[in-house]
Design a protein around this motif. Structure first.
Motif, PDB file in Angstrom:
ATOM      1  N   LEU A  10       0.839  -1.189   0.000  1.00 32.95           N
ATOM      2  CA  LEU A  10       0.000   0.000   0.000  1.00 32.95           C
ATOM      3  C   LEU A  10       0.878   1.245   0.000  1.00 32.95           C
ATOM      4  N   GLU A  11       0.465   2.244  -0.761  1.00 31.37           N
ATOM      5  CA  GLU A  11       1.263   3.470  -0.837  1.00 31.37           C
ATOM      6  C   GLU A  11       1.434   4.100   0.537  1.00 31.37           C
ATOM      7  N   SER A  12       0.370   4.096   1.335  1.00 26.77           N
ATOM      8  CA  SER A  12       0.473   4.708   2.659  1.00 26.77           C
ATOM      9  C   SER A  12       1.483   3.967   3.521  1.00 26.77           C
ATOM     10  N   VAL A  13       1.546   2.628   3.392  1.00 28.56           N
ATOM     11  CA  VAL A  13       2.511   1.833   4.153  1.00 28.56           C
ATOM     12  C   VAL A  13       3.929   2.136   3.687  1.00 28.56           C
ATOM     13  N   ARG A  14       4.089   2.237   2.372  1.00 27.80           N
ATOM     14  CA  ARG A  14       5.417   2.536   1.815  1.00 27.80           C
ATOM     15  C   ARG A  14       5.893   3.909   2.255  1.00 27.80           C
ATOM     16  N   VAL A  15       5.008   4.893   2.172  1.00 26.15           N
ATOM     17  CA  VAL A  15       5.386   6.258   2.554  1.00 26.15           C
ATOM     18  C   VAL A  15       5.712   6.305   4.051  1.00 26.15           C
ATOM     19  N   THR A  16       4.910   5.613   4.852  1.00 27.54           N
ATOM     20  CA  THR A  16       5.176   5.567   6.293  1.00 27.54           C
ATOM     21  C   THR A  16       6.546   4.977   6.563  1.00 27.54           C
ATOM     22  N   ARG A  17       6.857   3.879   5.899  1.00 30.69           N
ATOM     23  CA  ARG A  17       8.148   3.212   6.103  1.00 30.69           C
ATOM     24  C   ARG A  17       9.303   4.131   5.723  1.00 30.69           C
ATOM     25  N   ILE A  18       9.171   4.819   4.592  1.00 28.61           N
ATOM     26  CA  ILE A  18      10.246   5.705   4.137  1.00 28.61           C
ATOM     27  C   ILE A  18      10.448   6.865   5.108  1.00 28.61           C
ATOM     28  N   LEU A  19       9.357   7.505   5.505  1.00 31.39           N
ATOM     29  CA  LEU A  19       9.465   8.631   6.431  1.00 31.39           C
ATOM     30  C   LEU A  19       9.987   8.179   7.787  1.00 31.39           C
ATOM     31  N   ARG A  20       9.503   7.024   8.251  1.00 31.48           N
ATOM     32  CA  ARG A  20       9.957   6.492   9.545  1.00 31.48           C
ATOM     33  C   ARG A  20      11.464   6.256   9.522  1.00 31.48           C
ATOM     34  N   ASP A  21      11.937   5.612   8.463  1.00 29.87           N
ATOM     35  CA  ASP A  21      13.373   5.344   8.363  1.00 29.87           C
ATOM     36  C   ASP A  21      14.164   6.646   8.279  1.00 29.87           C
TER      37      ASP A  21
END
Length: 219
Positions: A10-21
């Protein structure tokens, strides 16, 4: 509805992962603004998944939402670090004790693999990779503990835990502390873990407090 990318994530999951990292390893520094339209353009997504990601990171305690303004990366205080340390000492000591009592051969192999990746990254001068593996070491230990409620509790502060590891500069020393914990778990040495886990956590707290004090002086 947020769509899925080429990998099915999911795009929201991907964006969350990138921002979190980005936050955990310091690519987005404390106090920096998270502007939806800029992040959407940077990651080639609509603003909706960015908005959802920011909400998630607010709930994880590493982003602060400011009404009628931009969300910002959280600026942790010495009090935040002390509060975090008080909570995690009892929970994580219990996790490592249970991991020692309940692990199987496959679990120890998995934990050893994470440690070896952390050590290799530290030796090779790859700090981001070493810090991510350090956080994963604690997450795998929680799985080995075999207690769903403990896993839920550590999930509450998992991102802040990863942020804390991002404050370590002596990555080889951190890996060595994990080696000692790993061997104690493998030996099912509960008494040793009750002693060395709080010492390990205190080391992380000191690193975070020192890093924060240095940044305050620089300002």
């Amino acid at each position: 509805m947020t769509g899925a990318g080429a990998t099915g994530e999911l795009e929201s999951v991907r964006v969350t992962r990138i921002l979190r990292d980005d936050i955990v390893v310091g690519r987005r520094v404390p106090g920096s603004r998270l502007v939806e339209r800029d992040i959407a353009a940077e990651l080639d997504v609509s603003r909706l998944p960015v908005r959802e990601a920011i909400r998630t990171l607010v709930s994880e305690g590493v982003v602060v939402a400011r009404p009628r303004s931009w969300a910002v990366v959280r600026e942790f205080t010495q009090r935040d670090i002390r509060d975090f340390a008080e909570v995690r000492e009892s929970i994580e000591t219990l996790i490592f004790v249970f991991a020692a009592e309940r692990h199987d051969a496959a679990g120890i192999a998995r934990l050893r693999d994470v440690y070896e990746r952390e050590l290799a990254a530290a030796r090779a001068g790859r700090p981001e990779e070493a810090r991510m593996a350090a956080g994963e070491f604690h997450e795998v230990a929680a799985v080995l503990a075999g207690n769903d409620m403990l896993c839920e509790l550590i999930d509450v502060f998992a991102t802040r835990l990863r942020w804390l590891f991002g404050q370590h500069d002596d990555l080889l020393a951190m890996a060595e502390e994990h080696r000692i914990i790993l061997e104690a778990i493998a030996a099912r040495d509960v008494e040793a873990l009750r002693r060395i886990v709080p010492e390990h956590l205190a080391s992380g707290q000191l690193a975070a407090e020192s890093r924060l004090a240095s940044s305050e002086i620089a300002i």
